[in-house]
Design an enzyme around this catalytic site. Structure first.
Site: not given
Ligand code: NAD
Ligand code: UDP
Length: 343
Positions: A84, A128, A152, A156
């Site tokens: 994630f 995504s 972004y 992906k």
């Molecule tokens: P989020 O920002 O809440 O969670 C991401 C987590 O990763 C955070 O806790 C952050 O502290 C941690 N993080 C970031 N960089 C890091 C690193 N280098 N090492 C360790 N931890 C790190 O985001 P989310 O909404 O939970 O999304 C999770 C994943 O899903 C992401 O990759 C995001 O791109 C993808 N995604 C999210 C959505 C959405 O709308 N929320 C949609 C499609 C895809």
């Protein structure tokens, strides 16, 4: 006693990771969080402990630290990783592309190297619907052409390609690529949920902050799209359904599936005004809005054909838009400042 499969959740303290942590625990996996808390708050760990009734194993560190990740994989005999971790704000990625290339692409490279080094070859990746760019038609199937409209989305797409390349090079790899549509909602306990820093970029958290009185009104970005009411249409998916998709993906891969790329959506599109009215119903609060110009880069309609995930993973979404709004409202009204503790 049967040993529970240990699953590393990079970014497991974030919005989707924390909900997946709970779902995996309930499904008799043992998740382990690696997070640098760059976009999350350690308070989430206490909340996860309250929900699961168990101590929450978590390492504070970055996925960019290849040695640390390889060490964790080996010491804990980790069977699979759900990746994630990454940055996700589209606008910020346009302003600071290198920050996104560094963390999202650098993170993926680092993780794949660590996994190769530790001979852990089972991966689920958070992709995504952004990889479809501006789709020619809806619903979207997985064979639609991929493109990107911002850095972004570009990360992906490249991460998907990196995963495909390592799978091609070494038959030991099994990877599940999950293309999420629009995750919303919160755990029904109201203890965990989405906690954006500053003004939310996404619709649902913005609407919920208007309903709770933190913001005066919503800007509706465009009402002249070729959609039934002129506002943008998206496939909102409850984060609880999304969490279950990760359970299904891991079960399939650990039972020997060679890998897949699937849409994770409901197949149902809702407009901005549909969301506003469902949220008003769920919260009993008014959500005033003002019409504003289109947001640059937005597409008119984006929703999934989720048939492949149903076929391959026996997974499909169950929650309605109303339940997405009810659970968001419970989280928002119980935690008006998110995880930031009030003085
Ligand atoms: P989020 O920002 O809440 O969670 C991401 C987590 O990763 C955070 O806790 C952050 O502290 C941690 N993080 C970031 N960089 C890091 C690193 N280098 N090492 C360790 N931890 C790190 O985001 P989310 O909404 O939970 O999304 C999770 C994943 O899903 C992401 O990759 C995001 O791109 C993808 N995604 C999210 C959505 C959405 O709308 N929320 C949609 C499609 C895809
Ligand atoms: N939207 C809006 N006002 C906001 C945020 C979003 O009208 O403050 C609209 C946006 O134009 C799109 C829909 O809500 O039509 C979903 O936007 P979001 O950013 O949540 O998801 P994405 O566009 O990335 O799919």
């Amino acid at each position: 006693m049967i040993r529970k499969p240990i699953i590393l959740l990079t970014g497991g303290a974030g919005y989707i990771g924390s909900h997946t942590y709970v779902a995996l625990t309930e499904a008799q996996f043992q998740p382990l969080i690696l997070d640098d808390f760059s976009n999350s708050n350690p308070v989430v760990l206490d909340r996860l402990e309250r929900i699961t009734g168990q101590a929450v194993p978590c390492h504070r560190g970055s996925v960019l630290n290849t040695e640390l990740v390889a060490e964790l994989l080996k010491v804990h005999a980790i069977e699979a990783v759900v990746h994630f971790a990454g940055f996700k704000a589209v606008g910020e990625s346009v302003a600071q592309p290198l920050k996104y290339f560094d963390n999202n692409l650098g993170g993926m490279i680092s993780l794949l190297k660590a996994m190769e080094n530790a001979a852990c070859h089972t991966l689920v990746f958070s992709s995504s619907a952004t990889v479809y760019g501006d789709p020619a038609t809806v619903p979207i199937t997985e064979d639609f052409p991929r493109s990107h409209t911002n850095p972004y989305g570009h990360t992906k797409l490249v991460c998907e390609d990196m995963i495909a390349a390592v799978c091609q090079a070494n038959a030991a790899w099994r990877a599940g690529v999950l293309r999420y549509f629009n995750p919303v909602g919160a755990h029904p306990s109201g203890l965990i949920g989405e906690d954006p820093n500053g003004p939310p970029n996404n619709l649902m958290p913005y609407v919920s902050q208007v309903a709770v009185g933190k913001r005066p009104f919503l800007h509706v970005f465009g009402n002249d799209y070729p959609t039934p009411d002129g506002t943008g249409v998206r496939d909102y998916i409850h984060v609880q359904d999304l969490a279950q998709a990760h359970v299904a993906a891991l079960q399939a891969l650990l039972l020997g599936d060679n890998g897949f790329t699937v849409n994770i959506g409901t197949g149902q599109g809702y407009s901005v005004l549909d969301v506003v009215s469902a949220f008003e119903q769920a919260s009993g609060k008014p959500v005033p809005y003002q019409l504003a110009p289109r947001r640059p880069g937005d597409v008119a309609r984006c929703y999934a054909d989720p048939a492949l995930a149903r076929h391959l993973l026996s997974w499909s979404a169950n929650h309605t838009l109303l339940s997405m709004c009810e659970d968001t409202w419970r989280w928002q009204s119980n935690n008006p400042e998110g995880y930031r503790l009030l003085e």
